[in-house]
Design an enzyme around this catalytic site. Structure first.
Site, PDB file in Angstrom:
ATOM      1  N   SER A  81     -31.104  80.082  48.113  1.00  0.00           N
ATOM      2  CA  SER A  81     -32.617  79.965  48.352  1.00  0.00           C
ATOM      3  C   SER A  81     -32.960  80.588  49.593  1.00  0.00           C
ATOM      4  CB  SER A  81     -32.527  78.419  48.676  1.00  0.00           C
ATOM      5  OG  SER A  81     -32.741  77.766  47.731  1.00  0.00           O
ATOM      6  N   LYS A  84     -36.189  82.434  48.893  1.00  0.00           N
ATOM      7  CA  LYS A  84     -37.555  81.837  49.389  1.00  0.00           C
ATOM      8  C   LYS A  84     -38.163  82.512  50.334  1.00  0.00           C
ATOM      9  CE  LYS A  84     -36.447  77.251  47.411  1.00  0.00           C
ATOM     10  NZ  LYS A  84     -35.235  77.315  46.861  1.00  0.00           N
ATOM     11  N   SER A 328     -36.754  73.149  50.745  1.00  0.00           N
ATOM     12  CA  SER A 328     -36.171  74.108  49.771  1.00  0.00           C
ATOM     13  C   SER A 328     -36.571  73.633  48.291  1.00  0.00           C
ATOM     14  CB  SER A 328     -34.669  74.235  50.085  1.00  0.00           C
ATOM     15  OG  SER A 328     -34.176  75.519  49.301  1.00  0.00           O
TER      16      SER A 328
END
Length: 495
Positions: A81, A84, A328
């Site tokens: 993640s 991101k 997230s």
């Protein structure tokens, strides 16, 4: 001539002994400090949990971008993640902090005497934040426009994006999990975490052992069915309960046992058909608003000459970034990628959106030929990025006009407020890193990551990408140890 050269050399040496270079003491001190940092970090990386694994670390000075420490910094690794970070930056640059998604109600008919003769079109344009109360608001607004009866169909338009609902590297076992929900231009969320395309399933024990468990859906939707095979058992018996969705359908499976003294078990389950889910909520809202409707519910494209009745705007991107980054949210990342493709290239696809992200990263001075990007959320195991690239990106964007918005969206270590601490709210409490580390977390099987900023003191930018480990337990403790050392180093630099 030789005697003259010899004399010059002697004079030069004597001058240097009396007047040493002004920078020599400073450089030695910096080398000693960096050596201490390297020693501490190398000691942490000797942890047996990392045997056979790759620990990619990159640490830069926050003010200059100077690389202070690296370990496999030039090795391509899976960021999970931490991808991101790229997506959020690209969205802020491409769409802007004030950007809002929209949802439209349109018609191809005419309104006469409170009777709308024609179809109603619910056109989604990517808003991942639509709640049941938003559909209620649309229905009430329709009623206020004088629509009391609809003689036509309720049609959902999901054509704003392409038809690819799952990214190319999505693992099939993830498809019913909230983090693997389908990406759709017309969708709905069950609560203010805004996990679009999911529904909350809550299971409570029955009144006594032997009774069937009590299953509740939130929000309720008639497009989902529940197969309840769960039984209530005595408190002293081991109970195991599973909640899933049958592949290819909107059938929720609840199986196993729940203890009579259990409070509840709750799961977010991804629905099979997000547009149909949104349409079912819209249909409910029409009925609750007292609008008579007896037509069919279907999906199709809105005619180009349809009349716009109502437009609903989402919260600004700057606000959406909080649940997106703090918690997230994978769905938000993928929707933002497709929206960037739609806005910049008139194509709401992963391919077009990732081209926009790649162009943005090039403008940030990154060598995009040296990385592989496959989605916006980082759920792909195929995405590859170098730790030094991530830390360079985080350093470079500090001068962007939208950086404060970006920085505010990062989880804060040890901050118990969920809207502030996010995925770091339980980590690094009562340490030098508490409230100091602002960073994005990441997790996949065999992958753990943490990249961001050390706020206090002279400031640091860092990226930690841990790959190919076997034991999952305690692996994040290694990240925390590194972050604590960086926080202590930063504080010492301030003193």
């Amino acid at each position: 001539m030789k005697q003259t050269l010899k004399s010059c050399l002697i004079i030069t040496l004597l001058f240097l002994l009396i007047f040493p270079p002004l920078t020599s003491h400073h450089d030695a001190s910096a080398d000693k400090t960096n050596s201490t940092l390297s020693t501490q970090l190398n000691e942490i990386l000797s942890n047996k949990l990392l045997d056979g694994a790759i620990a990619g670390i990159s640490v830069r000075a926050g003010s200059t971008g100077e690389l202070l420490y690296e370990n496999y910094g030039e090795t391509r690794l899976t960021p999970a993640s931490n991808m991101k970070l790229f997506t959020a930056g690209a969205a802020l640059e491409t769409l802007g902090p004030d950007y809002r998604f929209s949802t439209e109600l349109l018609t191809d008919g005419e309104l006469k005497n409170n009777n709308l003769k024609g179809n109603i079109y619910l056109k989604g344009k990517g808003d991942p934040t639509l709640l049941k109360e938003d559909f209620d608001e649309l229905a009430h607004s329709l009623k206020e426009k004088g629509v009391h009866k609809i003689q036509g169909d309720l049609i959902g338009d999901n054509s704003w994006y392409d038809e690819e609902a799952l990214s190319q590297d999505m693992i099939w076992t993830d498809e019913d999990n909230y983090y693997g929900a389908k990406v759709s231009a017309l969708t709905a969320s069950p609560n203010e975490d805004y996990d679009a395309g999911t529904i909350i399933v809550e299971v409570y024990p029955g009144k006594q052992p032997g009774d069937q468990a009590d299953v509740q859906l939130s929000p309720s939707s008639d497009v989902l069915t529940v197969e309840n095979r769960a039984i209530t058992v005595k408190a002293d018996k081991d109970a195991e309960l599973t909640i899933s969705r049958e592949h290819g359908s909107n059938t929720i499976l609840v199986e196993g046992e729940i203890s009579e003294d259990a409070s509840r078990k709750r799961e977010w389950i991804a629905v099979w058909d997000p547009p149909q889910y949104a349409l079912s909520l819209m249909n409910q809202s029409l009925k609750e608003a007292g609008i008579k409707f007896k037509g069919d519910i279907q999906q199709s494209k809105t005619p180009e000459d349809a009349t716009l009745l109502i437009e609903k705007k989402s919260m600004a991107l700057s606000e959406l970034l909080i649940p997106f980054m703090k918690l997230s949210n994978n769905g938000h990342a993928e929707i933002l990628v497709k929206e960037m493709g739609k806005v910049k290239k008139d194509e709401g696809s992963w391919e077009a959106g990732l081209e926009v992200v790649t162009d943005f990263l090039k403008k940030q001075g990154l060598h995009t030929d040296d990385m592989r990007l496959r989605d916006g959320s980082g759920i792909s195991h195929v995405t590859l990025v170098k730790p030094n690239q991530l830390s360079k990106f985080l350093f470079n964007i500090q001068n962007e006009s939208w950086f404060d918005t970006f920085y505010r969206s990062l989880p804060i270590a040890g901050d118990s407020d969920r809207s502030e601490g996010g995925t770091l709210r339980y980590r690094m409490r009562d340490t030098a890193a508490e409230q100091i580390i602002h960073a994005k977390t990441g997790s996949l099987t065999g992958v753990s990551s943490l990249s961001g900023y050390v706020e206090q003191g002279n400031g640091l930018v860092f990226s930690i990408l841990l790959n190919q480990f076997v034991e999952e337990d305690d692996i994040k403790d290694i990240e925390d140890e590194i972050a604590i050392v960086l926080a202590e180093y930063s504080t010492e630099g301030e003193e």
